[in-house]
Design a protein around this motif. Structure first.
Motif, PDB file in Angstrom:
ATOM      1  N   UNK A  68       0.853  -1.173   0.000  1.00 55.78           N
ATOM      2  CA  UNK A  68       0.000   0.000   0.000  1.00 55.78           C
ATOM      3  C   UNK A  68       0.899   1.236   0.000  1.00 55.78           C
ATOM      4  N   UNK A  69       0.517   2.246  -0.762  1.00 57.27           N
ATOM      5  CA  UNK A  69       1.332   3.460  -0.875  1.00 57.27           C
ATOM      6  C   UNK A  69       1.171   4.343   0.354  1.00 57.27           C
ATOM      7  N   UNK A  70       2.114   5.270   0.506  1.00 60.87           N
ATOM      8  CA  UNK A  70       2.096   6.166   1.662  1.00 60.87           C
ATOM      9  C   UNK A  70       0.859   7.033   1.738  1.00 60.87           C
ATOM     10  N   UNK A  71       0.358   7.460   0.582  1.00 64.58           N
ATOM     11  CA  UNK A  71      -0.846   8.297   0.609  1.00 64.58           C
ATOM     12  C   UNK A  71      -2.086   7.493   0.996  1.00 64.58           C
ATOM     13  N   UNK A  72      -2.096   6.212   0.654  1.00 67.46           N
ATOM     14  CA  UNK A  72      -3.229   5.382   1.077  1.00 67.46           C
ATOM     15  C   UNK A  72      -3.156   5.063   2.570  1.00 67.46           C
ATOM     16  N   UNK A  73      -1.945   4.984   3.108  1.00 67.57           N
ATOM     17  CA  UNK A  73      -1.806   4.853   4.569  1.00 67.57           C
ATOM     18  C   UNK A  73      -2.341   6.108   5.249  1.00 67.57           C
ATOM     19  N   UNK A  74      -2.113   7.256   4.637  1.00 70.06           N
ATOM     20  CA  UNK A  74      -2.650   8.508   5.180  1.00 70.06           C
ATOM     21  C   UNK A  74      -4.178   8.508   5.121  1.00 70.06           C
ATOM     22  N   UNK A  75      -4.734   7.952   4.048  1.00 69.02           N
ATOM     23  CA  UNK A  75      -6.192   7.829   3.953  1.00 69.02           C
ATOM     24  C   UNK A  75      -6.716   6.957   5.086  1.00 69.02           C
ATOM     25  N   UNK A 113      -9.280  13.571  -4.458  1.00 65.77           N
ATOM     26  CA  UNK A 113      -7.919  13.879  -4.910  1.00 65.77           C
ATOM     27  C   UNK A 113      -7.077  12.607  -4.955  1.00 65.77           C
ATOM     28  N   UNK A 114      -7.190  11.792  -3.920  1.00 67.08           N
ATOM     29  CA  UNK A 114      -6.438  10.530  -3.916  1.00 67.08           C
ATOM     30  C   UNK A 114      -6.916   9.602  -5.024  1.00 67.08           C
ATOM     31  N   UNK A 115      -8.215   9.548  -5.242  1.00 65.92           N
ATOM     32  CA  UNK A 115      -8.746   8.730  -6.333  1.00 65.92           C
ATOM     33  C   UNK A 115      -8.185   9.206  -7.661  1.00 65.92           C
ATOM     34  N   UNK A 116      -8.157  10.517  -7.860  1.00 62.85           N
ATOM     35  CA  UNK A 116      -7.677  11.092  -9.111  1.00 62.85           C
ATOM     36  C   UNK A 116      -6.232  10.688  -9.392  1.00 62.85           C
ATOM     37  N   UNK A 117      -5.341  10.846  -8.415  1.00 67.96           N
ATOM     38  CA  UNK A 117      -3.937  10.513  -8.676  1.00 67.96           C
ATOM     39  C   UNK A 117      -3.738   9.018  -8.874  1.00 67.96           C
ATOM     40  N   UNK A 118      -4.511   8.211  -8.184  1.00 68.04           N
ATOM     41  CA  UNK A 118      -4.351   6.769  -8.368  1.00 68.04           C
ATOM     42  C   UNK A 118      -4.973   6.307  -9.681  1.00 68.04           C
ATOM     43  N   UNK A 119      -6.100   6.892 -10.074  1.00 72.79           N
ATOM     44  CA  UNK A 119      -6.708   6.539 -11.361  1.00 72.79           C
ATOM     45  C   UNK A 119      -5.816   6.955 -12.522  1.00 72.79           C
ATOM     46  N   UNK A 120      -5.087   8.051 -12.341  1.00 69.20           N
ATOM     47  CA  UNK A 120      -4.176   8.534 -13.387  1.00 69.20           C
ATOM     48  C   UNK A 120      -2.800   7.875 -13.284  1.00 69.20           C
ATOM     49  N   UNK A 129      -0.578   8.397 -11.152  1.00 70.46           N
ATOM     50  CA  UNK A 129       0.350   9.505 -10.949  1.00 70.46           C
ATOM     51  C   UNK A 129       0.771   9.659  -9.494  1.00 70.46           C
ATOM     52  N   UNK A 130       0.433   8.700  -8.655  1.00 70.41           N
ATOM     53  CA  UNK A 130       0.784   8.799  -7.241  1.00 70.41           C
ATOM     54  C   UNK A 130       2.300   8.859  -7.088  1.00 70.41           C
ATOM     55  N   UNK A 131       2.758   9.865  -6.362  1.00 71.62           N
ATOM     56  CA  UNK A 131       4.194  10.041  -6.143  1.00 71.62           C
ATOM     57  C   UNK A 131       4.455  10.735  -4.829  1.00 71.62           C
ATOM     58  N   UNK A 132       5.601  11.361  -4.741  1.00 72.16           N
ATOM     59  CA  UNK A 132       5.997  11.978  -3.477  1.00 72.16           C
ATOM     60  C   UNK A 132       5.086  13.139  -3.078  1.00 72.16           C
ATOM     61  N   UNK A 133       4.598  13.914  -4.057  1.00 71.41           N
ATOM     62  CA  UNK A 133       3.712  15.028  -3.714  1.00 71.41           C
ATOM     63  C   UNK A 133       2.403  14.539  -3.100  1.00 71.41           C
ATOM     64  N   UNK A 134       1.863  13.462  -3.631  1.00 69.69           N
ATOM     65  CA  UNK A 134       0.604  12.962  -3.072  1.00 69.69           C
ATOM     66  C   UNK A 134       0.810  12.386  -1.671  1.00 69.69           C
ATOM     67  N   UNK A 135       1.962  11.783  -1.439  1.00 67.75           N
ATOM     68  CA  UNK A 135       2.252  11.254  -0.108  1.00 67.75           C
ATOM     69  C   UNK A 135       2.405  12.402   0.886  1.00 67.75           C
ATOM     70  N   UNK A 136       3.197  13.399   0.539  1.00 68.52           N
ATOM     71  CA  UNK A 136       3.395  14.556   1.422  1.00 68.52           C
ATOM     72  C   UNK A 136       2.067  15.285   1.637  1.00 68.52           C
ATOM     73  N   UNK A 137       1.305  15.482   0.561  1.00 74.44           N
ATOM     74  CA  UNK A 137       0.026  16.171   0.670  1.00 74.44           C
ATOM     75  C   UNK A 137      -0.970  15.424   1.539  1.00 74.44           C
TER      76      UNK A 137
END
Length: 129
Positions: A1-8, A69-76, A78-86
């Motif tokens: 699981x990615x860092x942004x999904x852990x944040x979710x 926003x998380x759905x958008x980056x994962x659907x594209x 495009x999940x990366x460091x900015x989405x994790x930090x955000x």
């Protein structure tokens, strides 16, 4: 699981904890018969209890944008460091928002809200990077 999904996941936990606190405080202030009843007579929780309830409502207002926003980056893809930090900025700001709303001086909760909103902007920015 990615860092942004852990944040979710952390945000979902925060929302659940806030709901529990708001529910307990509402029950204590308004009583079990009103809470369990049909709410024909509208009543609001006041004081510190009301602040916790309103902080939870505020989270519910901005939470769909966070998830979108998380759905958008994962659907594209495009999940990366900015989405994790955000995403983590959003979670931390929303975590600090709760006591800021209840106890801090005016303006502190606004700063927390803006930081959470900026976290959403960072998440979406990953689509364009």
């Amino acid at each position: 699981m990615t860092g942004d999904l852990w944040a979710l996941l952390a945000a979902l936990l925060l929302a659940s904890i806030q709901l529990t606190i708001a529910s307990v405080l509402t029950l204590r202030q308004l009583g079990g018969s009103w809470v369990a009843g049909p709410h024909d007579e509208p009543r609001e929780v006041t004081g510190i209890s009301g602040r916790f309830v309103r902080a939870h409502r505020n989270l519910l207002e901005i939470f769909p944008q966070f998830v979108a926003a998380l759905f958008l980056v994962h659907a594209a893809h495009a999940s990366g460091s900015l989405s994790v930090v955000g995403a983590w900025l959003f979670v931390i700001a929303r975590l600090v928002y709760v006591p800021a709303y209840a106890f801090a001086r005016p303006g502190v909760r606004t700063i927390c809200w803006i930081a959470a909103w900026f976290g959403i902007v960072l998440i979406v920015a990953d689509v364009f990077v």
